[in-house]
Design a protein around this motif. Structure first.
Motif, PDB file in Angstrom:
ATOM      1  N   LEU A   1       0.923  -1.071   0.073  1.00 48.90           N
ATOM      2  CA  LEU A   1       0.077  -0.037  -0.009  1.00 48.90           C
ATOM      3  C   LEU A   1       0.841   1.363   0.039  1.00 48.90           C
ATOM      4  O   LEU A   1       2.061   1.183   0.437  1.00 48.90           O
ATOM      5  N   VAL A   2       0.309   2.482  -0.471  1.00 56.22           N
ATOM      6  CA  VAL A   2       0.814   3.597  -0.449  1.00 56.22           C
ATOM      7  C   VAL A   2      -0.040   4.484   0.638  1.00 56.22           C
ATOM      8  O   VAL A   2      -1.243   4.486  -0.165  1.00 56.22           O
ATOM      9  N   THR A   3       0.148   5.071   1.507  1.00 62.37           N
ATOM     10  CA  THR A   3      -0.846   5.819   2.256  1.00 62.37           C
ATOM     11  C   THR A   3      -0.085   7.269   2.632  1.00 62.37           C
ATOM     12  O   THR A   3       1.072   7.323   2.899  1.00 62.37           O
ATOM     13  N   PHE A   4      -1.191   8.166   2.586  1.00 59.65           N
ATOM     14  CA  PHE A   4      -0.719   9.461   2.646  1.00 59.65           C
ATOM     15  C   PHE A   4      -1.092   9.807   4.093  1.00 59.65           C
ATOM     16  O   PHE A   4      -2.321   9.950   4.281  1.00 59.65           O
ATOM     17  N   TYR A   5      -0.537  10.429   5.142  1.00 65.55           N
ATOM     18  CA  TYR A   5      -0.858  10.736   6.534  1.00 65.55           C
ATOM     19  C   TYR A   5      -0.609  12.248   6.645  1.00 65.55           C
ATOM     20  O   TYR A   5       0.204  12.760   6.297  1.00 65.55           O
ATOM     21  N   SER A   6      -1.705  12.701   7.429  1.00 64.61           N
ATOM     22  CA  SER A   6      -1.409  14.284   7.944  1.00 64.61           C
ATOM     23  C   SER A   6      -0.303  14.220   8.906  1.00 64.61           C
ATOM     24  O   SER A   6      -0.118  13.545   9.886  1.00 64.61           O
ATOM     25  N   ALA A   7       0.803  15.137   8.577  1.00 64.54           N
ATOM     26  CA  ALA A   7       1.957  15.255   9.521  1.00 64.54           C
ATOM     27  C   ALA A   7       1.250  15.875  10.913  1.00 64.54           C
ATOM     28  O   ALA A   7       1.968  15.720  11.944  1.00 64.54           O
ATOM     29  N   LYS A   8       0.397  16.700  10.810  1.00 58.69           N
ATOM     30  CA  LYS A   8      -0.224  17.153  12.153  1.00 58.69           C
ATOM     31  C   LYS A   8      -1.097  16.350  12.821  1.00 58.69           C
ATOM     32  O   LYS A   8      -0.789  16.389  14.123  1.00 58.69           O
ATOM     33  N   THR A   9      -1.985  15.414  12.318  1.00 58.97           N
ATOM     34  CA  THR A   9      -2.794  14.769  13.133  1.00 58.97           C
ATOM     35  C   THR A   9      -2.181  13.063  13.145  1.00 58.97           C
ATOM     36  O   THR A   9      -2.950  12.390  14.031  1.00 58.97           O
ATOM     37  N   GLY A  10      -1.429  12.803  12.076  1.00 59.50           N
ATOM     38  CA  GLY A  10      -1.372  11.296  11.868  1.00 59.50           C
ATOM     39  C   GLY A  10      -2.419  10.561  11.474  1.00 59.50           C
ATOM     40  O   GLY A  10      -2.386   9.265  11.296  1.00 59.50           O
ATOM     41  N   LYS A  11      -3.292  11.078  11.075  1.00 60.78           N
ATOM     42  CA  LYS A  11      -4.555  10.342  10.231  1.00 60.78           C
ATOM     43  C   LYS A  11      -4.462  10.048   8.884  1.00 60.78           C
ATOM     44  O   LYS A  11      -3.782  10.954   8.178  1.00 60.78           O
ATOM     45  N   SER A  12      -4.897   9.008   8.287  1.00 61.37           N
ATOM     46  CA  SER A  12      -4.815   8.687   6.972  1.00 61.37           C
ATOM     47  C   SER A  12      -5.543   9.594   6.269  1.00 61.37           C
ATOM     48  O   SER A  12      -6.835  10.028   6.417  1.00 61.37           O
TER      49      SER A  12
END
Length: 344
Positions: free
Chosen positions: A233-244
């Motif tokens: 998988l390739v997943t993008f996470y918010s650097a601020k919240t850690g949420k996908s």
């Protein structure tokens, strides 16, 4: 396929996934060997300003740099541990990232889970005396010990940095598949802490490859199970919240490295544990299957057990490759650093 640019597709473009219809075969990219004789090389970083390539020569227990086409010791003395299940590999230092021209950050891999650190060094000038991995460390961050809720964590495989933080993929035995984080405030480092529980969010094991998107998202290449095909998988996470923010099936076996080219295109290396002949370097293009956004992996070059990617100052791509391993061997010396010319 009708390519309608909806809001998800627009986000994919912003995150570095393209709509290109170009077909690139393995024969199109010329792969040049820069240096050979490495032992399970697993990490790679290019020094700012100088463009010098640094390599985690993992099974040799050292970090080296390439000077005039030859290997020079930079950090030595790392112990080794064993990683994998049939085949198994000796590993020592793993992920590398530069914070500035002289500050190199290295992830441990040669200790048991819960006893591994992220180590920060001031690298000597070329030709200088090599540093000891423990005695000459500038900062020693970690470890990720066990708590009441989680197991100890280790194998600090991939490192990526912003101006404010270092992100570290942890590929040990914990069931949550952590990306850990170190906050940076000027020259001060915060503790190594668990930040993103990837498996809880995407239900796939083993975060390994990591990079930062042009917009600042944390991009993770999830390796998945080594005995399961095409579950990367390739997943993008918010650097601020850690949420996908966005999670996409990549169609690859085992993503080990992930990086953006100077053109803003996203590339990944696939180790392909269960199908080594399918391993290699891939460009990750946006695609759509049955109305679902996904990734079309376009093979750029076949490689024998690739482990990490980094782009040089002139746009050339460097890749570490473990190479052929003899039956029953855990630490060969057939690893190499290879290069593809600028233009990707």
């Amino acid at each position: 396929m009708k390519r309608t640019i909806n809001w998800i597709a627009a986000a994919l473009v912003a995150l570095g996934l393209t709509f290109t219809s170009q077909v690139v075969s393995a024969e199109d990219a010329k792969v040049e060997t820069v240096v050979s004789g490495l032992s399970n090389p697993c990490g790679l970083a290019v020094q700012p300003t100088t463009g010098t390539v640094f390599i985690a020569d993992s099974a040799a227990g050292r970090v080296v740099r390439v000077v005039d086409g030859k290997l020079e010791d930079v950090i030595v003395g790392y112990p080794k541990d064993i990683y994998g299940k049939g085949p198994k590999y000796d590993i020592g230092p793993l992920g590398l990232v530069f914070l500035d021209q002289n500050t190199l950050v290295v992830g441990d891999g040669g200790f048991v889970d819960g006893e591994e650190f992220v180590r920060v060094f001031t690298v000597p000038a070329p030709g200088g005396k090599a540093l000891d991995f423990d005695k000459d460390v500038k900062a020693k961050l970690g470890p990720l010990a066990a708590t009441d809720d989680v197991k100890p964590e280790g194998n600090l495989y991939g490192l990526a940095a912003t101006a404010n933080a270092i992100y570290v993929t942890c590929n040990g035995d914990d069931t949550k598949g952590w990306v850990s984080k170190i906050d940076i405030d000027g020259t001060k480092f915060g503790p190594l802490t668990r930040s993103i529980a990837t498996k809880e969010q995407v239900e796939v094991d083993a975060p390994v490859g990591v990079t930062i998107s042009p917009r600042g998202e944390v991009v993770i290449g999830q390796m998945g199970e080594i005995n399961k095909p095409h579950d990367g998988l390739v997943t993008f996470y918010s650097a601020k919240t850690g949420k996908s923010i966005l999670n996409l099936e990549a169609g690859l076996y085992d993503i080990t490295g992930i990086a953006y080219s100077p053109k803003g295109l996203l590339y990944a290396t696939d180790f392909a544990w269960m199908a080594p002949t399918e391993a290699g370097l891939f460009r990750l293009d946006q695609s759509e299957v049955d109305g679902k956004q996904t990734i079309k992996p376009v093979k750029i070059a076949s490689l024998d057990k690739p482990t990490a990617i980094a782009f040089g100052k002139d746009g050339e791509m460097y890749i570490t490759v473990i190479g052929p391993t003899e039956e029953g061997s855990q630490a060969g010396t057939k690893g190499s650093l290879v290069k593809i010319a600028p233009g990707l």
